[in-house]
Structure formats: C-alpha cells, structure tokens
Scaffold this motif. Sequence first.
Motif, PDB file in Angstrom:
ATOM      1  N   ALA A  26     -40.917  -9.321  19.978  1.00 59.37           N
ATOM      2  CA  ALA A  26     -42.017  -9.266  21.388  1.00 59.37           C
ATOM      3  C   ALA A  26     -41.270  -9.900  22.483  1.00 59.37           C
ATOM      4  N   GLN A  27     -39.913 -10.183  22.180  1.00 59.82           N
ATOM      5  CA  GLN A  27     -39.154 -10.628  23.453  1.00 59.82           C
ATOM      6  C   GLN A  27     -38.787  -9.606  24.651  1.00 59.82           C
ATOM      7  N   GLN A  28     -39.521 -10.078  25.576  1.00 54.19           N
ATOM      8  CA  GLN A  28     -39.440  -9.216  26.712  1.00 54.19           C
ATOM      9  C   GLN A  28     -38.532  -9.570  27.841  1.00 54.19           C
ATOM     10  N   LYS A  29     -38.249  -8.776  28.769  1.00 53.58           N
ATOM     11  CA  LYS A  29     -37.416  -9.042  29.916  1.00 53.58           C
ATOM     12  C   LYS A  29     -38.124  -9.023  31.376  1.00 53.58           C
ATOM     13  N   LEU A  30     -37.977  -9.790  32.193  1.00 52.41           N
ATOM     14  CA  LEU A  30     -38.456 -10.035  33.405  1.00 52.41           C
ATOM     15  C   LEU A  30     -37.618  -8.729  34.028  1.00 52.41           C
ATOM     16  N   LEU A  31     -38.103  -8.002  34.930  1.00 53.69           N
ATOM     17  CA  LEU A  31     -37.624  -6.940  35.951  1.00 53.69           C
ATOM     18  C   LEU A  31     -37.744  -7.662  37.301  1.00 53.69           C
ATOM     19  N   PRO A  32     -36.737  -8.294  37.925  1.00 49.58           N
ATOM     20  CA  PRO A  32     -36.875  -9.177  39.083  1.00 49.58           C
ATOM     21  C   PRO A  32     -37.130  -8.343  40.162  1.00 49.58           C
ATOM     22  N   ALA A  33     -36.728  -7.252  40.313  1.00 53.27           N
ATOM     23  CA  ALA A  33     -36.412  -6.280  41.327  1.00 53.27           C
ATOM     24  C   ALA A  33     -38.170  -5.908  41.568  1.00 53.27           C
ATOM     25  N   THR A 148     -44.751  -3.042  31.612  1.00 53.14           N
ATOM     26  CA  THR A 148     -45.884  -3.960  31.869  1.00 53.14           C
ATOM     27  C   THR A 148     -46.130  -4.985  32.834  1.00 53.14           C
ATOM     28  N   THR A 149     -47.065  -4.606  33.741  1.00 53.61           N
ATOM     29  CA  THR A 149     -47.262  -5.679  34.782  1.00 53.61           C
ATOM     30  C   THR A 149     -48.133  -6.707  34.719  1.00 53.61           C
ATOM     31  N   ALA A 150     -47.937  -8.029  34.891  1.00 52.96           N
ATOM     32  CA  ALA A 150     -48.834  -8.792  34.692  1.00 52.96           C
ATOM     33  C   ALA A 150     -49.243  -9.539  36.285  1.00 52.96           C
ATOM     34  N   THR A 151     -50.416  -9.430  36.622  1.00 50.07           N
ATOM     35  CA  THR A 151     -50.751 -10.241  37.968  1.00 50.07           C
ATOM     36  C   THR A 151     -51.847 -10.948  37.806  1.00 50.07           C
ATOM     37  N   GLY A 152     -51.905 -11.911  38.838  1.00 53.85           N
ATOM     38  CA  GLY A 152     -52.957 -12.986  38.792  1.00 53.85           C
ATOM     39  C   GLY A 152     -52.459 -14.151  39.985  1.00 53.85           C
ATOM     40  N   LYS A 181     -49.745 -16.460  43.997  1.00 56.79           N
ATOM     41  CA  LYS A 181     -49.938 -14.996  43.663  1.00 56.79           C
ATOM     42  C   LYS A 181     -48.492 -14.630  42.793  1.00 56.79           C
ATOM     43  N   PHE A 182     -48.891 -13.949  41.643  1.00 54.00           N
ATOM     44  CA  PHE A 182     -47.740 -13.356  41.040  1.00 54.00           C
ATOM     45  C   PHE A 182     -48.091 -12.156  40.689  1.00 54.00           C
ATOM     46  N   LYS A 183     -46.717 -11.348  40.488  1.00 61.05           N
ATOM     47  CA  LYS A 183     -46.793  -9.944  39.842  1.00 61.05           C
ATOM     48  C   LYS A 183     -45.212 -10.178  39.215  1.00 61.05           C
ATOM     49  N   LEU A 184     -45.447  -9.941  37.989  1.00 61.50           N
ATOM     50  CA  LEU A 184     -44.357 -10.016  37.043  1.00 61.50           C
ATOM     51  C   LEU A 184     -44.361  -8.778  36.060  1.00 61.50           C
ATOM     52  N   ALA A 185     -43.046  -8.026  36.485  1.00 65.73           N
ATOM     53  CA  ALA A 185     -43.129  -6.769  35.874  1.00 65.73           C
ATOM     54  C   ALA A 185     -42.020  -7.082  34.568  1.00 65.73           C
ATOM     55  N   LEU A 186     -42.542  -6.609  33.281  1.00 64.37           N
ATOM     56  CA  LEU A 186     -41.958  -6.840  32.272  1.00 64.37           C
ATOM     57  C   LEU A 186     -41.518  -5.547  31.485  1.00 64.37           C
ATOM     58  N   SER A 187     -40.269  -5.443  30.768  1.00 61.97           N
ATOM     59  CA  SER A 187     -40.120  -4.467  29.837  1.00 61.97           C
ATOM     60  C   SER A 187     -40.116  -5.062  28.414  1.00 61.97           C
ATOM     61  N   GLY A 188     -40.554  -4.030  27.509  1.00 65.35           N
ATOM     62  CA  GLY A 188     -40.453  -4.274  26.223  1.00 65.35           C
ATOM     63  C   GLY A 188     -41.859  -4.780  25.573  1.00 65.35           C
TER      64      GLY A 188
END
Length: 192
Positions: A26-33, A148-152, A181-188
């Motif tokens: 389940a290791q994912q990668k952050l998509l900084p852009a 997958t986008t995590a927002t909060g 506030k955050f929006k973290l886009a993740l792959s995997g």
Amino acid sequence: MKRSARVLGSLAVALLALLVSPLAQAQQKLLPAQSEISFVSRQMGSPVEGRFRSFDAQVALDPKQLAAAKIVLVVDLASATLGSTDTEAELRQPDWFDVKKFPQATFTSSAVKSAGPGRLEVVGTFSLKGRSRPLSVPVALTQAGGTTTATGAFTIRRLDFKVGDGDWTDTDLIANDVQVKFKLALSGVAAL
C-alpha cells in the motif's frame, strides 16, 4: 546447525511476508504538482492567506485495512509564502517559525478510522517549533483515474506552538486560530 538454519529460514519467511503484506503493497507516492497546503490567519480581522511550497508525505493506506494505515506529513517551514518577501523573511525569524532551529513541521498518524464512504478520521500528533499536540483531522477521499485526492482542513492555535511570540502574542492584532487546508494527490491507493 539445524536450529540456526531453521531460525534463518523462519526469519526469511517473516521478511518475505512483510514485503508482500498489504501494508508494504500500500505504499503510495505523493504527486507534488497536484498537491497543496495552505493556511489562513486573521490580522486585525482581515484574512491573510499563505501556502507552503515544499512538503512531502509518506503514506501507507489500504482503504480495506485502515488499522494498518500510516501517514507522515513533513512541511518545510522556510517554504512558506504570503506574497511579500518582507513578510516571508519575518516568518523565518525566531518569533515566528524559527526555521534555523526548527526547519520542519510534522504530522504523524497514530490511528486512521472510517468516517463513512470516502471519509476518514486521521488521529495523530502535530509538531511545530519543538512542541507537539494531539490532532484529529477529517479527510475526504476521491479517486479519478490512478489518482486519489485527500482533502481536509483543521485549525491550530498558533500560541500553543509559540508562533508569533514576543510582541506578536496580542490576539487582537493577529488571531490565535490558524486554519490549515490541504489537498494531497496520491498514486497507488487501492479502490475505495
């Protein structure tokens, strides 16, 4: 000799099980852009918005096995931007972020729980400027394609972390509450 071989064999099997476990998969990668972290404070009643340009996240998240989830977010405090070089230089000083002594803020999860379809409650410890406080963060998850986008959002009290210390402790001038506030886009991430 046989006992040593059995112990080594058991260790090899355990290591292999860890490598193929759901947590390791389940290791994912952050998509900084595609990701962002911003903050809003109030100065003399008016909102002041900023953001962090540099941050990273280490995530192990299987939506079907939340008990094994782990999230670590690290923010480079020197990357804070408010649109004014003078203000940004002031933020780096000891009364504010003191980036020479405390270059990073971190959030480390201790529990991740379902809060309904596509929603999580992430509990952990937020650390800033050498001080740590428990924090519970509501997170919404959406998926599109392989992302997958995590927002909060959550609120911290800056004076709990001695941010805006010295002459800046007057909350009539600068409010104590700061919304992050955050929006973290993740792959995997597996399907929700």
